[in-house]
Every structure is written in structure tokens, then in C-alpha cells.
Scaffold this active site. Structure first.
Site, mmCIF file in Angstrom:
data_model
loop_
_atom_site.group_PDB
_atom_site.id
_atom_site.type_symbol
_atom_site.label_atom_id
_atom_site.label_comp_id
_atom_site.label_asym_id
_atom_site.label_seq_id
_atom_site.Cartn_x
_atom_site.Cartn_y
_atom_site.Cartn_z
ATOM 1 N N LYS A 52 0.941 -1.249 -0.112
ATOM 2 C CA LYS A 52 0.129 0.063 -0.047
ATOM 3 C C LYS A 52 0.780 1.267 -0.120
ATOM 4 O O LYS A 52 1.956 1.309 0.496
ATOM 5 C CB LYS A 52 -1.022 0.078 1.185
ATOM 6 C CG LYS A 52 -1.886 -1.296 1.271
ATOM 7 C CD LYS A 52 -2.879 -1.360 -0.036
ATOM 8 C CE LYS A 52 -3.924 -0.362 -0.206
ATOM 9 N NZ LYS A 52 -4.739 -0.327 -1.308
ATOM 10 N N HIS A 81 -1.048 4.690 -6.532
ATOM 11 C CA HIS A 81 -2.429 5.400 -6.783
ATOM 12 C C HIS A 81 -2.078 7.048 -7.177
ATOM 13 O O HIS A 81 -2.637 7.787 -6.565
ATOM 14 C CB HIS A 81 -3.336 5.324 -5.326
ATOM 15 C CG HIS A 81 -3.531 4.025 -5.115
ATOM 16 N ND1 HIS A 81 -4.063 3.148 -6.018
ATOM 17 C CD2 HIS A 81 -3.227 3.167 -4.117
ATOM 18 C CE1 HIS A 81 -4.312 1.863 -5.158
ATOM 19 N NE2 HIS A 81 -3.468 2.100 -4.114
#
Length: 370
Positions: A78, A97
Site C-alpha cells: 500500500k 495510486h
């Protein structure tokens, strides 16, 4: 290889993130291939430090990657904490992201060129056919369907004043299935043995196949589950078939606008059956979100949010963005195994197509920073 590639597996910091980019099994494979692997102590991980140490990895303190020598490749899953802003000097392999104009993407990406570091984004490691070399999609769909069934069952046995309570990662798939079966059995006593109906959009993909597999393993009859993909959604929504299902699992991410699958108008009908929407894609900031009826990303300790409707029964949305963490051990093994052939190419990352394409994509987006 003359000088071994050095991988530093960092501890995950996202709350309730129990997965790992490398498992003891795949770490051993790298070590046997001549890599040097450092593994951080990770209190959240489903894997214990002793498991890595037993196969030859070197255990180091949590967060020590920040001071690690520059020749180490920092591997994680992550994104890094938003409150950290220091320049990044290493090569990093992770989900970041920041390539789809997400909110704050410039701040996230800018840390790499600021420190002369490099990002190889796991989401964009692709083979020669443009297919991702590794993805968590199957277990995202599997876990999403589990939350959907748990929520549906909870609504049968509790009042509308109560929401589905928090969930925590399960040690293995069998434990999850047994728990959901128990909750489902209690709910079926309230429905006279009538199983819920489900609709999965994206049924032909990894994620959709995971959702369908879960429904099957907890005993929901196959005829109760509609399996849709591009052909079924081609006419354009909203779709009454979604409203007529108890559980809707969305397994696709859209990068271009289409008519929404559902909207408030289609939901506000007195004969609506739909009780729970599981948006596995969970990209609430996507301007093309095909489920524009919620704006909140939910979390494991508060897995659903109520959709404000004026007609029909209580309706909730689950939009957890790391669903595979519900089954961290299986999901990690599945992902890490798929990633392994590419990791073994890291000594040749300046010429290996998977890594070259990832570096070119990084350079392209860095150029957009201006």
C-alpha cells in the site's frame, strides 16, 4: 549475478493491512536465486518475522527502510503515509495510486524525483499483452462477496437501527467460509430457507470470478447469481436487474463515462429488493464511478455506509479499498506467486520489458509535474 539484488520488504502501515508483498515461500525463492532480502518487523502482518528468518531473510526494525542504503529496492504494497513528505531516494515497488489524477497525486509522485528515487507501480506492471503480471482481484471479489453475504444476513436478524459490525482478517479461507455459513444459516431461519440473490458485474474477470466462487462455497445456488460482463451492460444503465437482486457486487473500474449502473432514481422504488452494494473497485474519487450513490470509502472496522433512500428497505454500501486483507495469507501467497517471475528479472530491470515499461510510465508522469 555478480552483485546480488537487495530487496527490503517494508512493513505495511495502513490500518488493518495484514498482507505482504513477499511471503516466506517467495522470499525463499528469491534467496535461492541469489537475492539478498531484508524483512522489516511488521506487527500487522499475517506472517511472523520468525517465518522469514527461518528461510534465511535478515530481520530489521520496522521503518528502517528510510535509513537503508540506496542500493536496496524497497518493496511494499500500500501507499506510504500521507503525512510523510521527505524525498524518496530508493527504487520503490508498490501501489502508489498517483497515475490517474487522484486527489493529491502530485504530492505523492513528487517525492520520488525530489530524492532521485524511482517508482515501479505494481498496478502498472504489465506483460507483453498489456495484462497485469500480478493482481489481488480474485480475493478482492471473494472477500467483497463475503461482506455482501454477511451484511444481507445481518439485516435479516437485526433491526434497521444497527449496521454490520466491524470485521477483522481471517486466518484462512476455511474459517471465513465457516463463519459466513453460520451467519447465513441464522438468516435463512428468518427467510424460510430462501437464499439471497446476487448480481456480479465483471463476472469474466479475476475479481468477478472470486465473487462467484465465494457465493458457491457458502452454498448459494448458482441460479441465484446473475453473472454479467460487457455484453450485458452494453445497452447502458440504470439496470432494474440490480434493483431486483439482494446483493450487487461491482467488479469493474471505469476509465471512461458510461450511463450509471444504478442511481438514486432507480433505487427509490417501493419494490426494490437490493439491500447491499459491494463496490469492490471502491474508487470514490473516480469521476466515472458507475455507482454514484455514495461518497465514503468504508473500512474494516466500519464496513458499510447507509445509502439515503426514500423508498424500499434499508440499503448499504461496502467500499473498502483493500478487501483482500480479509484473507491476508491466501491473498499474499496468490499475489506474490504471480509477481515472482517479474521479481526474478530485477537484476536485468534496465532491459526486462516489464520493468522498462514501468520506468517509462514513471518518467512520463514525472514529466507532467512541470
Amino acid at each position: 549475478m555478480s552483485e546480488p539484488v537487495i530487496i527490503h520488504l517494508r512493513a505495511e502501515t495502513k490500518p488493518l493491512e495484514a498482507r505482504a508483498a513477499l511471503t516466506p515461500t517467495t522470499t525463499k525463492e528469491l534467496i535461492d536465486a541469489g537475492f539478498k532480502v531484508y524483512v522489516e518487523e511488521a506487527p500487522q502482518s499475517t506472517f511472523k518475522s520468525e517465518e522469514y528468518e527461518a528461510i534465511g531473510a535478515t530481520i530489521v526494525p520496522e521503518g528502517s527502510w528510510k535509513q537503508a542504503p540506496k542500493d536496496r529496492i524497497i518493496l511494499g504494497l500500500k501507499e506510504l503515509p500521507e503525512n510523510e513528505t521527505f524525498p524518496l531516494v530508493h527504487e520503490h515497488i508498490q501501489f502508489a495510486h498517483c497515475y490517474k489524477d487522484q486527489a493529491g497525486w502530485k504530492d505523492v509522485l513528487g517525492r520520488f524525483p525530489a530524492g532521485n528515487g524511482t517508482l515501479y507501480d505494481l498496478e502498472f506492471l504489465e506483460d507483453d499483452n498489456g495484462r497485469r503480471v500480478a493482481a489481488f482481484g480474485f480475493y478482492a471479489g471473494f472477500a467483497g462477496a463475503a461482506i455482501g453475504v454477511l451484511d444481507w444476513a445481518f439485516k435479516q436478524t437485526h433491526s434497521d437501527d444497527e449496521n454490520l459490525p466491524g470485521v477483522t482478517p481471517y486466518p484462512n479461507e476455511d474459517t471465513l467460509i465457516a463463519d459466513v455459513k453460520e451467519q447465513l444459516s441464522a438468516a435463512l431461519k428468518k427467510t424460510g430457507g430462501k437464499y439471497p440473490t446476487g448480481l456480479v458485474i465483471g463476472a469474466l474477470g479475476r475479481c468477478g470470478s472470486g465473487a462467484i466462487d465465494f457465493f458457491k462455497k457458502v452454498g448459494i445456488p448458482d441460479e441465484n447469481v446473475k453473472k454479467w460482463d460487457m455484453a450485458e451492460t452494453a445497452p447502458g444503465g440504470p439496470f432494474k436487474e440490480i434493483v431486483d437482486s439482494d446483493i450487487f457486487v461491482n467488479c469493474i473500474y471505469l476509465s471512461k463515462p458510461i450511463p450509471p449502473f444504478i442511481d438514486f432514481e432507480s433505487l427509490n422504488v417501493p419494490d426494490r429488493k437490493l439491500r447491499i452494494i459491494v463496490d469492490v473497485s471502491a474508487d470514490t474519487t473516480n469521476p466515472h464511478n458507475p455507482i454514484p450513490v455514495y461518497t465514503i470509502a468504508t473500512v474494516f472496522n466500519d464496513p458499510t455506509v447507509v445509502v439515503e433512500t426514500t423508498k424500499g428497505p434499508k440499503l448499504s454500501v461496502c467500499s473498502i479499498d483493500h478487501l483482500p486483507s480479509l484473507l491476508p495469507r491466501e491473498a499474499s501467497e496468490f499475489f506474490s506467486r504471480d509477481l515472482m517471475p517479474s521479481l526474478l528479472q530485477l537484476p536485468n530491470r534496465n532491459t526486462s520489458p516489464v520493468w522498462v515499461r514501468a520506468k517509462q510510465l514513471f518518467d512520463k508522469h514525472v514529466a507532467r509535474l512541470g
